[in-house]
Design a protein around this motif. Structure first.
Motif, PDB file in Angstrom:
ATOM      1  N   GLY A  48      34.685 -32.908 -97.684  1.00 27.83           N
ATOM      2  CA  GLY A  48      33.736 -32.382 -96.717  1.00 27.83           C
ATOM      3  C   GLY A  48      34.429 -31.892 -95.453  1.00 27.83           C
ATOM      4  O   GLY A  48      34.068 -30.859 -94.884  1.00 27.83           O
ATOM      5  N   HIS A  49      35.454 -32.637 -95.004  1.00 29.02           N
ATOM      6  CA  HIS A  49      36.215 -32.224 -93.817  1.00 29.02           C
ATOM      7  C   HIS A  49      36.956 -30.913 -94.079  1.00 29.02           C
ATOM      8  O   HIS A  49      36.975 -30.019 -93.222  1.00 29.02           O
ATOM      9  CB  HIS A  49      37.210 -33.331 -93.441  1.00 29.02           C
ATOM     10  CG  HIS A  49      38.063 -32.995 -92.255  1.00 29.02           C
ATOM     11  ND1 HIS A  49      37.552 -32.852 -90.977  1.00 29.02           N
ATOM     12  CD2 HIS A  49      39.398 -32.756 -92.156  1.00 29.02           C
ATOM     13  CE1 HIS A  49      38.528 -32.551 -90.141  1.00 29.02           C
ATOM     14  NE2 HIS A  49      39.653 -32.480 -90.830  1.00 29.02           N
ATOM     15  N   GLU A  50      37.546 -30.792 -95.273  1.00 30.45           N
ATOM     16  CA  GLU A  50      38.235 -29.552 -95.625  1.00 30.45           C
ATOM     17  C   GLU A  50      37.263 -28.370 -95.642  1.00 30.45           C
ATOM     18  O   GLU A  50      37.591 -27.281 -95.145  1.00 30.45           O
ATOM     19  CB  GLU A  50      38.900 -29.696 -96.998  1.00 30.45           C
ATOM     20  CG  GLU A  50      40.060 -30.680 -97.019  1.00 30.45           C
ATOM     21  CD  GLU A  50      40.590 -30.897 -98.426  1.00 30.45           C
ATOM     22  OE1 GLU A  50      40.085 -30.219 -99.358  1.00 30.45           O
ATOM     23  OE2 GLU A  50      41.483 -31.728 -98.594  1.00 30.45           O
ATOM     24  N   LYS A  51      36.081 -28.580 -96.222  1.00 29.51           N
ATOM     25  CA  LYS A  51      35.100 -27.506 -96.277  1.00 29.51           C
ATOM     26  C   LYS A  51      34.620 -27.127 -94.876  1.00 29.51           C
ATOM     27  O   LYS A  51      34.374 -25.955 -94.594  1.00 29.51           O
ATOM     28  CB  LYS A  51      33.903 -27.933 -97.139  1.00 29.51           C
ATOM     29  CG  LYS A  51      34.224 -28.072 -98.616  1.00 29.51           C
ATOM     30  CD  LYS A  51      34.472 -26.718 -99.246  1.00 29.51           C
ATOM     31  CE  LYS A  51      34.777 -26.849-100.744  1.00 29.51           C
ATOM     32  NZ  LYS A  51      33.619 -27.290-101.528  1.00 29.51           N
ATOM     33  N   GLN A  52      34.483 -28.104 -93.994  1.00 35.10           N
ATOM     34  CA  GLN A  52      34.050 -27.804 -92.634  1.00 35.10           C
ATOM     35  C   GLN A  52      35.087 -26.950 -91.911  1.00 35.10           C
ATOM     36  O   GLN A  52      34.738 -26.005 -91.184  1.00 35.10           O
ATOM     37  CB  GLN A  52      33.793 -29.096 -91.856  1.00 35.10           C
ATOM     38  CG  GLN A  52      33.147 -28.875 -90.489  1.00 35.10           C
ATOM     39  CD  GLN A  52      31.804 -28.186 -90.596  1.00 35.10           C
ATOM     40  OE1 GLN A  52      30.901 -28.685 -91.270  1.00 35.10           O
ATOM     41  NE2 GLN A  52      31.647 -27.042 -89.935  1.00 35.10           N
ATOM     42  N   LEU A  53      36.369 -27.272 -92.096  1.00 41.04           N
ATOM     43  CA  LEU A  53      37.430 -26.453 -91.510  1.00 41.04           C
ATOM     44  C   LEU A  53      37.384 -25.036 -92.057  1.00 41.04           C
ATOM     45  O   LEU A  53      37.595 -24.064 -91.319  1.00 41.04           O
ATOM     46  CB  LEU A  53      38.801 -27.088 -91.799  1.00 41.04           C
ATOM     47  CG  LEU A  53      39.096 -28.423 -91.104  1.00 41.04           C
ATOM     48  CD1 LEU A  53      40.461 -28.950 -91.548  1.00 41.04           C
ATOM     49  CD2 LEU A  53      39.070 -28.268 -89.584  1.00 41.04           C
ATOM     50  N   LEU A  54      37.086 -24.921 -93.361  1.00 39.09           N
ATOM     51  CA  LEU A  54      36.990 -23.606 -93.974  1.00 39.09           C
ATOM     52  C   LEU A  54      35.835 -22.810 -93.391  1.00 39.09           C
ATOM     53  O   LEU A  54      35.972 -21.620 -93.076  1.00 39.09           O
ATOM     54  CB  LEU A  54      36.817 -23.767 -95.484  1.00 39.09           C
ATOM     55  CG  LEU A  54      36.846 -22.498 -96.324  1.00 39.09           C
ATOM     56  CD1 LEU A  54      38.222 -21.844 -96.267  1.00 39.09           C
ATOM     57  CD2 LEU A  54      36.475 -22.804 -97.758  1.00 39.09           C
ATOM     58  N   VAL A  55      34.695 -23.462 -93.233  1.00 42.00           N
ATOM     59  CA  VAL A  55      33.526 -22.795 -92.670  1.00 42.00           C
ATOM     60  C   VAL A  55      33.790 -22.360 -91.228  1.00 42.00           C
ATOM     61  O   VAL A  55      33.426 -21.252 -90.824  1.00 42.00           O
ATOM     62  CB  VAL A  55      32.296 -23.723 -92.744  1.00 42.00           C
ATOM     63  CG1 VAL A  55      31.130 -23.146 -91.953  1.00 42.00           C
ATOM     64  CG2 VAL A  55      31.873 -23.946 -94.189  1.00 42.00           C
ATOM     65  N   ASP A  56      34.441 -23.223 -90.447  1.00 42.57           N
ATOM     66  CA  ASP A  56      34.761 -22.880 -89.054  1.00 42.57           C
ATOM     67  C   ASP A  56      35.717 -21.692 -88.989  1.00 42.57           C
ATOM     68  O   ASP A  56      35.557 -20.796 -88.151  1.00 42.57           O
ATOM     69  CB  ASP A  56      35.376 -24.090 -88.347  1.00 42.57           C
ATOM     70  CG  ASP A  56      34.375 -25.228 -88.171  1.00 42.57           C
ATOM     71  OD1 ASP A  56      33.158 -24.979 -88.279  1.00 42.57           O
ATOM     72  OD2 ASP A  56      34.814 -26.370 -87.943  1.00 42.57           O
ATOM     73  N   SER A  57      36.725 -21.702 -89.873  1.00 40.24           N
ATOM     74  CA  SER A  57      37.684 -20.596 -89.901  1.00 40.24           C
ATOM     75  C   SER A  57      36.990 -19.295 -90.296  1.00 40.24           C
ATOM     76  O   SER A  57      37.247 -18.230 -89.731  1.00 40.24           O
ATOM     77  CB  SER A  57      38.809 -20.906 -90.884  1.00 40.24           C
ATOM     78  OG  SER A  57      39.665 -19.803 -91.050  1.00 40.24           O
ATOM     79  N   TYR A  58      36.093 -19.393 -91.266  1.00 36.13           N
ATOM     80  CA  TYR A  58      35.338 -18.218 -91.714  1.00 36.13           C
ATOM     81  C   TYR A  58      34.511 -17.646 -90.573  1.00 36.13           C
ATOM     82  O   TYR A  58      34.512 -16.429 -90.342  1.00 36.13           O
ATOM     83  CB  TYR A  58      34.438 -18.635 -92.880  1.00 36.13           C
ATOM     84  CG  TYR A  58      33.433 -17.590 -93.299  1.00 36.13           C
ATOM     85  CD1 TYR A  58      33.794 -16.560 -94.154  1.00 36.13           C
ATOM     86  CD2 TYR A  58      32.123 -17.633 -92.857  1.00 36.13           C
ATOM     87  CE1 TYR A  58      32.870 -15.610 -94.551  1.00 36.13           C
ATOM     88  CE2 TYR A  58      31.195 -16.684 -93.249  1.00 36.13           C
ATOM     89  CZ  TYR A  58      31.574 -15.674 -94.088  1.00 36.13           C
ATOM     90  OH  TYR A  58      30.658 -14.740 -94.469  1.00 36.13           O
ATOM     91  N   ALA A  59      33.809 -18.504 -89.855  1.00 37.14           N
ATOM     92  CA  ALA A  59      32.953 -18.033 -88.771  1.00 37.14           C
ATOM     93  C   ALA A  59      33.779 -17.348 -87.683  1.00 37.14           C
ATOM     94  O   ALA A  59      33.374 -16.313 -87.132  1.00 37.14           O
ATOM     95  CB  ALA A  59      32.165 -19.207 -88.193  1.00 37.14           C
ATOM     96  N   GLU A  60      34.938 -17.917 -87.376  1.00 36.71           N
ATOM     97  CA  GLU A  60      35.795 -17.343 -86.330  1.00 36.71           C
ATOM     98  C   GLU A  60      36.329 -15.971 -86.735  1.00 36.71           C
ATOM     99  O   GLU A  60      36.316 -15.019 -85.949  1.00 36.71           O
ATOM    100  CB  GLU A  60      36.953 -18.299 -86.048  1.00 36.71           C
ATOM    101  CG  GLU A  60      37.907 -17.812 -84.973  1.00 36.71           C
ATOM    102  CD  GLU A  60      39.049 -18.777 -84.729  1.00 36.71           C
ATOM    103  OE1 GLU A  60      40.026 -18.371 -84.072  1.00 36.71           O
ATOM    104  OE2 GLU A  60      38.968 -19.933 -85.204  1.00 36.71           O
ATOM    105  N   ARG A  61      36.775 -15.866 -87.973  1.00 34.48           N
ATOM    106  CA  ARG A  61      37.361 -14.612 -88.420  1.00 34.48           C
ATOM    107  C   ARG A  61      36.302 -13.543 -88.679  1.00 34.48           C
ATOM    108  O   ARG A  61      36.567 -12.348 -88.518  1.00 34.48           O
ATOM    109  CB  ARG A  61      38.213 -14.850 -89.669  1.00 34.48           C
ATOM    110  CG  ARG A  61      39.438 -15.709 -89.367  1.00 34.48           C
ATOM    111  CD  ARG A  61      40.335 -15.898 -90.567  1.00 34.48           C
ATOM    112  NE  ARG A  61      41.506 -16.692 -90.207  1.00 34.48           N
ATOM    113  CZ  ARG A  61      42.549 -16.906 -91.002  1.00 34.48           C
ATOM    114  NH1 ARG A  61      42.558 -16.370 -92.216  1.00 34.48           N
ATOM    115  NH2 ARG A  61      43.562 -17.629 -90.596  1.00 34.48           N
ATOM    116  N   ARG A  62      35.119 -13.977 -89.103  1.00 36.02           N
ATOM    117  CA  ARG A  62      34.048 -13.010 -89.312  1.00 36.02           C
ATOM    118  C   ARG A  62      33.534 -12.424 -87.995  1.00 36.02           C
ATOM    119  O   ARG A  62      32.938 -11.356 -87.981  1.00 36.02           O
ATOM    120  CB  ARG A  62      32.885 -13.660 -90.066  1.00 36.02           C
ATOM    121  CG  ARG A  62      33.092 -13.839 -91.552  1.00 36.02           C
ATOM    122  CD  ARG A  62      33.267 -12.523 -92.290  1.00 36.02           C
ATOM    123  NE  ARG A  62      32.199 -11.575 -92.066  1.00 36.02           N
ATOM    124  CZ  ARG A  62      31.091 -11.524 -92.782  1.00 36.02           C
ATOM    125  NH1 ARG A  62      30.898 -12.375 -93.768  1.00 36.02           N
ATOM    126  NH2 ARG A  62      30.182 -10.616 -92.518  1.00 36.02           N
TER     127      ARG A  62
END
Length: 254
Positions: free
Chosen positions: A40-54
């Protein structure tokens, strides 16, 4: 001290078989709970990175091959689709409806790169009829973002080279397509944003969000507590039954 330990032992008799079961299952279930928290922590980091780059402005396609970490980077493209070769990714659900995702090679004019572009999701309600789609013949301007899967995806091998296009597959690495077509292409799939020649492009970031991993972790921890509580109850219950049985036998003997 020895007397108190012996007394506690007499008050707790779970039995050998339940003890072995708990020794095996309890660490396993607790470990799975912590593993789900980690995922879950890994997925949250992925979601945060996605939002920033998008949120960032799209970069030019010439920079793609120079990026050490291109995942979820937005890219501006101008070029043409290869209408002869395409892949339909099967078993893609949207809002409870069955469908496919349409992937086609795209030749970018600015960089000269071949890219595997996902044009979006199409419904496929009747499997007796192939999904209907059209391909723009002229050059198009599109914004897309680089999709890098969070883990290795199980995939079926492509059909032989004699198979007809478009191919119906469950998953595909871009390298497999470039190898078959004899082209040097970009190593990752790009997912198109809404624009000319696209279909439904409301992309999920990950198949399973961090909140689901948290829910699974809670379930594993709850099952661990339930198993431990059952083990303790069984131990005390067995000891109580044995104590009552011993007391009854003593009374009869007297």
């Amino acid at each position: 001290m020895k007397t108190s330990i012996a007394s506690a032992t007499k008050r707790f008799r779970p039995g050998l078989a339940p003890t072995l079961v708990v020794l095996v299952l309890l660490p396993l279930m607790v470990g799975l709970g912590f593993w789900q928290l980690s995922r879950g922590h890994e997925k949250q980091l992925l979601v945060d990175s996605y939002a920033e780059r998008r949120a960032a402005e799209p970069v030019s396609s010439e920079r793609l091959n120079d990026m050490a970490d291109p995942a979820f980077r937005r890219v501006h493209l101008r070029g043409q689709f290869d209408a002869k070769h395409g892949v339909l990714l099967d078993n893609r659900m949207r809002d409870g409806k069955a469908g496919v995702e349409l992937l086609q090679p795209f030749h970018d004019q600015a960089s000269g790169l071949w890219l595997l572009l996902n044009r979006g999701w199409l419904p496929w309600p009747d499997r007796r009829t192939p999904p209907a789609f059209t391909t723009p013949e002229q050059s198009v301007n599109l914004d897309a973002w680089v999709y890098v899967a969070p883990g290795e995806t199980f995939q079926l091998h492509a059909d032989p080279m004699s198979a007809q296009w478009p191919r119906l597959l469950t998953a595909l690495h871009p390298a497999a397509l470039w190898a078959e077509l004899g082209r040097s292409g970009f190593a990752y799939e790009l997912r198109a944003e809404a624009g000319p020649g696209t279909y439904e492009t409301n992309w999920p970031v990950v198949a399973m969000g961090p909140e689901k991993h948290l829910g699974y972790a809670v379930q594993w921890f709850a099952m661990s507590l339930a198993l431990l509580a059952l083990y303790l109850y069984l131990g005390w219950h067995n000891a109580k039954e044995k104590h009552h049985g011993s007391g009854h036998e003593s009374t009869q003997h007297v």
